[in-house]
Scaffold this active site. Structure first.
Site, PDB file in Angstrom:
ATOM      1  N   SER A 130       1.852   6.523   2.932  1.00 16.56           N
ATOM      2  CA  SER A 130       1.475   8.220   3.437  1.00 16.56           C
ATOM      3  C   SER A 130       2.843   7.733   3.749  1.00 16.56           C
ATOM      4  O   SER A 130       3.232   8.134   5.104  1.00 16.56           O
ATOM      5  CB  SER A 130       0.873   8.456   3.266  1.00 16.56           C
ATOM      6  OG  SER A 130       0.574   9.937   4.386  1.00 16.56           O
ATOM      7  N   TYR A 155      -6.276  10.286  11.007  1.00 20.29           N
ATOM      8  CA  TYR A 155      -5.614   9.564   9.660  1.00 20.29           C
ATOM      9  C   TYR A 155      -4.541   9.065   9.500  1.00 20.29           C
ATOM     10  O   TYR A 155      -3.812   7.201   9.275  1.00 20.29           O
ATOM     11  CB  TYR A 155      -5.657  10.783   8.656  1.00 20.29           C
ATOM     12  CG  TYR A 155      -5.007  10.629   7.522  1.00 20.29           C
ATOM     13  CD1 TYR A 155      -5.903  10.150   5.950  1.00 20.29           C
ATOM     14  CD2 TYR A 155      -3.730  11.163   7.542  1.00 20.29           C
ATOM     15  CE1 TYR A 155      -5.258   9.387   5.312  1.00 20.29           C
ATOM     16  CE2 TYR A 155      -2.895  10.973   6.074  1.00 20.29           C
ATOM     17  CZ  TYR A 155      -3.862  10.328   4.974  1.00 20.29           C
ATOM     18  OH  TYR A 155      -3.308  10.146   3.478  1.00 20.29           O
ATOM     19  N   LYS A 159      -2.854   4.405   8.444  1.00 17.43           N
ATOM     20  CA  LYS A 159      -2.165   4.305   7.279  1.00 17.43           C
ATOM     21  C   LYS A 159      -0.886   3.233   8.132  1.00 17.43           C
ATOM     22  O   LYS A 159      -0.549   2.505   7.737  1.00 17.43           O
ATOM     23  CB  LYS A 159      -0.764   5.878   6.899  1.00 17.43           C
ATOM     24  CG  LYS A 159      -1.885   6.354   5.943  1.00 17.43           C
ATOM     25  CD  LYS A 159      -2.269   5.540   4.770  1.00 17.43           C
ATOM     26  CE  LYS A 159      -3.771   6.002   3.774  1.00 17.43           C
ATOM     27  NZ  LYS A 159      -4.470   5.299   2.903  1.00 17.43           N
TER      28      LYS A 159
HETATM   29  C1  UD1 Z   1      -1.150  15.834   4.380  1.00 18.83           C
HETATM   30  C2  UD1 Z   1      -0.442  14.795   4.732  1.00 18.83           C
HETATM   31  C3  UD1 Z   1      -0.812  13.042   3.295  1.00 18.83           C
HETATM   32  C4  UD1 Z   1      -2.493  12.902   3.648  1.00 18.83           C
HETATM   33  C5  UD1 Z   1      -2.661  14.553   3.218  1.00 18.83           C
HETATM   34  C6  UD1 Z   1      -3.931  14.426   2.440  1.00 18.83           C
HETATM   35  C7  UD1 Z   1       1.692  14.734   5.275  1.00 18.83           C
HETATM   36  C8  UD1 Z   1       3.795  15.215   6.024  1.00 18.83           C
HETATM   37  N1  UD1 Z   1       1.523  14.520   4.712  1.00 18.83           N
HETATM   38  O1  UD1 Z   1      -0.431  16.627   3.250  1.00 18.83           O
HETATM   39  O2  UD1 Z   1      -0.111  12.230   4.358  1.00 18.83           O
HETATM   40  O3  UD1 Z   1      -2.285  12.316   2.167  1.00 18.83           O
HETATM   41  O4  UD1 Z   1      -2.487  15.773   4.337  1.00 18.83           O
HETATM   42  O5  UD1 Z   1      -5.304  15.927   3.030  1.00 18.83           O
HETATM   43  O6  UD1 Z   1       1.238  15.171   6.752  1.00 18.83           O
HETATM   44  N2  UD1 Z   1      -1.306  24.813   2.860  1.00 18.83           N
HETATM   45  C9  UD1 Z   1      -1.155  26.064   2.597  1.00 18.83           C
HETATM   46  N3  UD1 Z   1      -2.624  26.650   2.039  1.00 18.83           N
HETATM   47  C10 UD1 Z   1      -3.334  26.196   2.242  1.00 18.83           C
HETATM   48  C11 UD1 Z   1      -3.623  24.248   2.129  1.00 18.83           C
HETATM   49  C12 UD1 Z   1      -2.485  24.138   2.136  1.00 18.83           C
HETATM   50  O7  UD1 Z   1      -0.801  27.073   2.973  1.00 18.83           O
HETATM   51  O8  UD1 Z   1      -4.716  26.640   2.345  1.00 18.83           O
HETATM   52  C13 UD1 Z   1       0.266  24.315   2.670  1.00 18.83           C
HETATM   53  C14 UD1 Z   1       0.056  23.787   3.775  1.00 18.83           C
HETATM   54  O9  UD1 Z   1       0.322  24.421   5.048  1.00 18.83           O
HETATM   55  C15 UD1 Z   1       2.002  22.708   3.958  1.00 18.83           C
HETATM   56  C16 UD1 Z   1       1.000  22.580   1.722  1.00 18.83           C
HETATM   57  O10 UD1 Z   1       0.400  23.762   1.511  1.00 18.83           O
HETATM   58  O11 UD1 Z   1       2.401  23.104   4.219  1.00 18.83           O
HETATM   59  C17 UD1 Z   1       0.357  21.146   1.667  1.00 18.83           C
HETATM   60  O12 UD1 Z   1      -0.329  21.166   2.310  1.00 18.83           O
HETATM   61  P1  UD1 Z   1      -1.762  19.509   1.403  1.00 18.83           P
HETATM   62  O13 UD1 Z   1      -1.546  19.529   0.148  1.00 18.83           O
HETATM   63  O14 UD1 Z   1      -2.502  19.948   2.592  1.00 18.83           O
HETATM   64  O15 UD1 Z   1      -0.868  18.576   2.055  1.00 18.83           O
HETATM   65  P2  UD1 Z   1       0.021  18.051   4.127  1.00 18.83           P
HETATM   66  O16 UD1 Z   1      -0.540  18.522   4.594  1.00 18.83           O
HETATM   67  O17 UD1 Z   1       0.970  17.750   3.270  1.00 18.83           O
END
Ligand code: UD1
Length: 342
Positions: A130, A155, A159
């Protein structure tokens, strides 16, 4: 054994999961015989039916824990060409609450699987890593030479630990084990047939399933985590890639291992483009014509501000690039959500 005449068997641990199931389709399309190993602790049996409808036949399936050496004997009793190891616990928040489970399951199963492969002389291993290993990267886009940061969660640590473990296994195997370490950015979307897609159990932690459930009325609204980040619109930036593109990268990695047996290398898998949360919402509205109910909330602890891939190494060495757009991703994610409703 008439195996020589048939398609090469590839064990896909976690093959009933989101990325695993799409990879099963890509493997079949490329002429391999995928063998799903999945105990269904975090996926549903319906995935297997969806796969059967896409492929027109059932896929060899073993409902076992890939870290169960005894149970895995049955899977290894016929020739195995390679292993793609997806099976792992993957919820960042849960890993903070249950670190022992994450260490034991993610690292333990990878260790046992690598051991089983070495014992049996199985040569090709593709591992799901990841972009989380980079933490808050100093330079963007991030390439594979960027320093590994101290893990922000158990987590993330698993990795990093599995990457290190597999480097040791590779060294110990003295050329008999080839390893592709694939660092995924943010896979989203679903199969265009809507037969398989992301099936979060309970409340989704990730952006796109939460977004599609909010549009479908299952959740009242999406909370955008933070609007005061130092980015172009104040929301976090990620590199979202279509899960079918990601699935194809696993086939490309296997092909590379076949061309270069016994090698080990690490590859970023992303589009090379960063999109903010606001941009994802706009792209969804553009691709589907549906508006996304949302509000702006606090930052989520542990989120990095921005990360996106330099994926040139995968393009050069694996001959793989993403082909699908963000709008394609979101249209497919929505099609899948609608299918779930019906
Ligand atoms: C993270 C990890 C990734 C992992 C994944 C597993 C990092 C960079 N990435 O992904 O390796 O496989 O978690 O779960 O650490 N968001 C919102 N509202 C929501 C959900 C998310 O605004 O309800 C935003 C988050 O703040 C983020 C983006 O959407 O900026 C993506 O979030 P998400 O889909 O959870 O993935 P990551 O956190 O990037």
């Amino acid at each position: 054994m008439t195996e020589t005449a048939s398609a090469p068997r590839i064990i896909v641990t976690g093959g009933a999961g989101f990325i695993g199931s799409h990879t099963v389709v890509a493997l079949e399309e490329a002429g391999y015989a995928p063998v799903i190993v999945d105990d269904l602790r975090n996926s549903r049996p319906e995935v297997l039916e969806g796969l059967e409808r896409i492929l027109g036949h059932s896929v060899e399936f073993h409902r076992i824990d890939c870290g169960d050496v005894q149970a895995m004997q049955a899977v290894f009793s016929q020739p195995v060409h390679g292993v793609i190891h997806f099976a792992a616990d993957k919820a960042v928040g849960e890993s903070v609450a249950q670190p022992e489970q994450y260490f034991s399951n993610n690292i333990g199963s990878t260790a046992r699987l690598a051991g089983m492969m070495r014992e049996r002389g199985v040569q090709h291993l593709v591992f799901s890593s990841s972009c989380t290993v980079y933490g808050e990267a100093g330079e963007l886009p991030v390439d594979e030479s960027a320093p590994i940061q101290p893990a922000a969660s158990p987590y993330g640590f698993t990795k990093q630990a599995c990457e290190t473990l597999l480097r040791y296994s590779h060294r110990a195997a003295e050329g008999a084990l080839g390893v592709a370490l694939l660092r995924y950015f943010n896979p989203i979307g679903g199969h265009p047939t809507a037969e398989i897609g992301e099936l979060p159990l309970g409340t989704p932690a990730n952006l796109v399933p939460y977004l599609t459930q909010s549009v479908a009325g299952i959740r009242s609204e999406l909370t955008v985590f933070g609007s005061d980040y130092p980015t172009r619109d104040g929301t976090c930036i990620r590199d979202y890639l279509h899960v079918c593109d990601l699935a194809e990268a696993h086939v490309a990695a296997l092909r590379w291992l076949e061309r270069a047996p016994g090698m080990l290398d690490v590859f970023n898998l992303g589009t090379g483009e960063g999109s903010s949360v606001k941009e994802v919402i706009s792209a969804f509205e553009r691709a589907t014509g549906k508006s996304v109910p949302h509000r702006f909330g606090d930052r989520r602890p542990g989120d990095v501000t921005a990360i996106y891939a330099n994926a040139e190494k995968a393009a050069q060495v694996l001959q793989w690039r993403t082909r699908r757009s963000l709008d394609d991703c979101l249209a497919d994610a929505w099609r899948w959500q609608e299918k779930l409703k019906g």
